[in-house]
Design a protein around this motif. Structure first.
Motif, PDB file in Angstrom:
ATOM      1  N   HIS A   1      -4.373 -16.262  63.779  1.00 44.69           N
ATOM      2  CA  HIS A   1      -3.515 -15.210  63.229  1.00 44.69           C
ATOM      3  C   HIS A   1      -2.810 -14.463  64.361  1.00 44.69           C
ATOM      4  O   HIS A   1      -1.595 -14.257  64.341  1.00 44.69           O
ATOM      5  N   TYR A   2      -3.588 -14.131  65.368  1.00 45.48           N
ATOM      6  CA  TYR A   2      -3.053 -13.381  66.514  1.00 45.48           C
ATOM      7  C   TYR A   2      -1.989 -14.215  67.248  1.00 45.48           C
ATOM      8  O   TYR A   2      -0.909 -13.730  67.598  1.00 45.48           O
ATOM      9  N   ALA A   3      -2.304 -15.513  67.418  1.00 43.18           N
ATOM     10  CA  ALA A   3      -1.353 -16.399  68.117  1.00 43.18           C
ATOM     11  C   ALA A   3      -0.035 -16.480  67.333  1.00 43.18           C
ATOM     12  O   ALA A   3       1.055 -16.478  67.919  1.00 43.18           O
ATOM     13  N   ALA A   4      -0.149 -16.516  65.996  1.00 45.17           N
ATOM     14  CA  ALA A   4       1.063 -16.638  65.175  1.00 45.17           C
ATOM     15  C   ALA A   4       1.911 -15.359  65.263  1.00 45.17           C
ATOM     16  O   ALA A   4       3.142 -15.417  65.308  1.00 45.17           O
ATOM     17  N   VAL A   5       1.242 -14.204  65.316  1.00 43.93           N
ATOM     18  CA  VAL A   5       1.989 -12.946  65.450  1.00 43.93           C
ATOM     19  C   VAL A   5       2.769 -12.946  66.765  1.00 43.93           C
ATOM     20  O   VAL A   5       3.966 -12.639  66.816  1.00 43.93           O
TER      21      VAL A   5
END
Ligand code: HAM
Length: 431
Positions: A244-248
């Motif tokens: 999730h963090y990588a996608a943000v």
């Protein structure tokens, strides 16, 4: 008692509060208007919740062990014996309202924004007051990383729209993990704090038991040194949180938004999960340099007994934003207090002047006139002071023929104008 026999009172505003005088109030209205226009482009609707809530809304939502709940709330018992608290922030109230009023039932989503005063019993200093003003947004029902990137963009765009250059701002981001990865990390940090107890301040020592992650926020140089060596949640995120963090970050990269990853950014509210962020500005602000911040809180509605509902948002502080605007040389000019001043040659014409001013106002023109029996000369001075572009002079001879004199204050030209056409003539003059 004073010399007049009256009981003297404390005529000062309470410590940590400030009257919003017209220049500042105008800036506050400017921020609200800018927010209304910009936020609407992103699909946000306004919401106004009460300024006070049952205390539990904040103790459960923000967390008992936070500084806000344990030290800073204005809590009192009302006449009905209920524990009431002046809101220290807006998120808890909006989520409470969304649950109570079923705003996001059955997987719906809703984007809401608010503006208003918040209350925290903090030590007042530059950019930190006990009553302060926030503008905030809450996006409910959306779990996707694109919602995080959108909320962060909105905050950055808002500050830019106000004239704060991107170069003055530092966008910090971090991930706080979720219920799958944070508890184990929390224990790890608590263990780390216990191991280094002797090198840490007393409060950080206590934090091992209550709120270990807050030790990252301690300003004590000794604690900063120790915490710089502490294990980081970034390295312990579960697969889902890491993805999730990588996608943000990928979405932010795609938009070219510069950010700094700050693994020690933990923020002062317990409801956060996954993405957190803060915008800091150094120019013009002292230690209180966060002009806005926010993050995701996917468990908050469940905390209130509602269904699992993801959510995220931000709030920005008006006082600090204004300091950042001032440092960037942005001034908010209000509209002239009068576009036109209706002056009269003598008091016998006061009624006529009054009627003309009303007619101009009905026609959408900002018109002012004298209510204090000023001389013609001082009426002109007053017109100047108010920034009037034109003065309508009501004189007995002209009035007898249904006319007045119109003076253009920039060219000093004077023309006789029939009362029937005065509003039109003024509109042309004002452009
Ligand atoms: P916060 O970081 O506690 O977040 O506050 C947001 C902003 O309010 C700060 O960045 C700062 O500009 C301003 N602020 C906070 N305390 C004071 C104070 N005592 N005096 C002046 N300004 C202050 C929240 O309030 C969260 N509700 C943000 C949020 C919304 N998270 C998710 N949704």
């Amino acid at each position: 008692m004073d010399t007049t026999g009256k009981v003297s009172m404390n005529a000062r505003a309470p410590k940590g509060t400030a009257d919003m005088l017209p220049d500042v109030a105008r800036a506050w209205e400017h921020l609200q208007r800018t927010a209304q226009t910009l936020f609407a482009r992103y699909g946000y609707e306004p919401i106004y919740t009460p300024i006070f809530e049952h205390t539990e809304v904040f103790t459960r939502g923000i967390g008992e062990a936070t500084d806000i709940v344990s030290k800073e709330m204005y809590t009192f018992e009302d006449k009905g014996g209920r524990s009431i608290t002046l809101r220290p922030e807006g998120t808890a109230s909006v989520v409470r309202a969304a649950l109570e009023r079923n705003l996001v039932a059955n997987g719906q989503s809703r984007k809401l924004y608010y503006a208003g005063p918040m209350f925290r019993y903090e030590r007042p200093q530059k950019g930190r007051t006990r009553q302060f003003w926030q503008i905030g947004v809450e996006a409910l029902g959306m779990a996707e990383p694109s919602a995080d990137a959108e909320v962060i963009m909105l905050l950055m765009c808002f500050f830019e729209e106000l004239g704060i250059p991107r170069a003055n701002m530092r966008l910090l981001i971090n991930s706080m993990g979720d219920e799958a990865c944070r508890p184990a990390y929390r224990e790890k940090i608590a263990g780390f704090i216990r191991e280094h107890d002797a090198e840490l301040c007393e409060e950080c020592g206590r934090r091992a038991e209550t709120n270990p992650l807050r030790a990252f926020d301690c300003k004590n140089p000794g604690c900063c040194k120790v915490m710089a060596e502490a294990p980081l949640l970034r390295d312990e995120l579960c697969d889902k949180c890491a993805a999730h963090y990588a996608a943000v970050k990928e979405l932010l990269d795609g938009l070219g938004v510069g950010y700094e990853e700050d693994p020690s950014l933990v923020r002062g509210l317990d409801y956060y999960t996954r993405t957190v962020f803060e915008v800091q500005v150094d120019a013009g602000l002292g230690s209180q340099n966060a002009i806005g911040g926010g993050g995701r809180y996917d468990r908050l509605m469940e905390e209130y007994g509602g269904p699992a509902t993801p959510g995220l948002g931000f709030a920005l502080g008006f006082e600090r934003t204004l300091l950042a605007m001032e440092a960037a040389g942005v001034t908010v000019l209000g509209p002239a207090l009068a576009e036109v001043y209706v002056a009269r040659v003598d008091d016998s014409l006061a009624g006529a002047a009054f009627a003309i001013a009303q007619e101009l106002r009905d026609g959408g023109i900002a018109a002012e006139l004298d209510h204090q029996g000023r001389s013609l000369k001082s009426q002109f001075k007053q017109a100047d002071r108010l920034g009037a572009r034109a003065v309508v002079v009501v004189g007995p001879d002209e009035l007898a023929t249904g006319a007045v004199t119109l003076r253009d204050m920039s060219t000093k030209d004077e023309t006789r104008v029939s009362l029937d056409t005065i509003a039109e003539r003024i509109k042309t003059l004002l452009g």
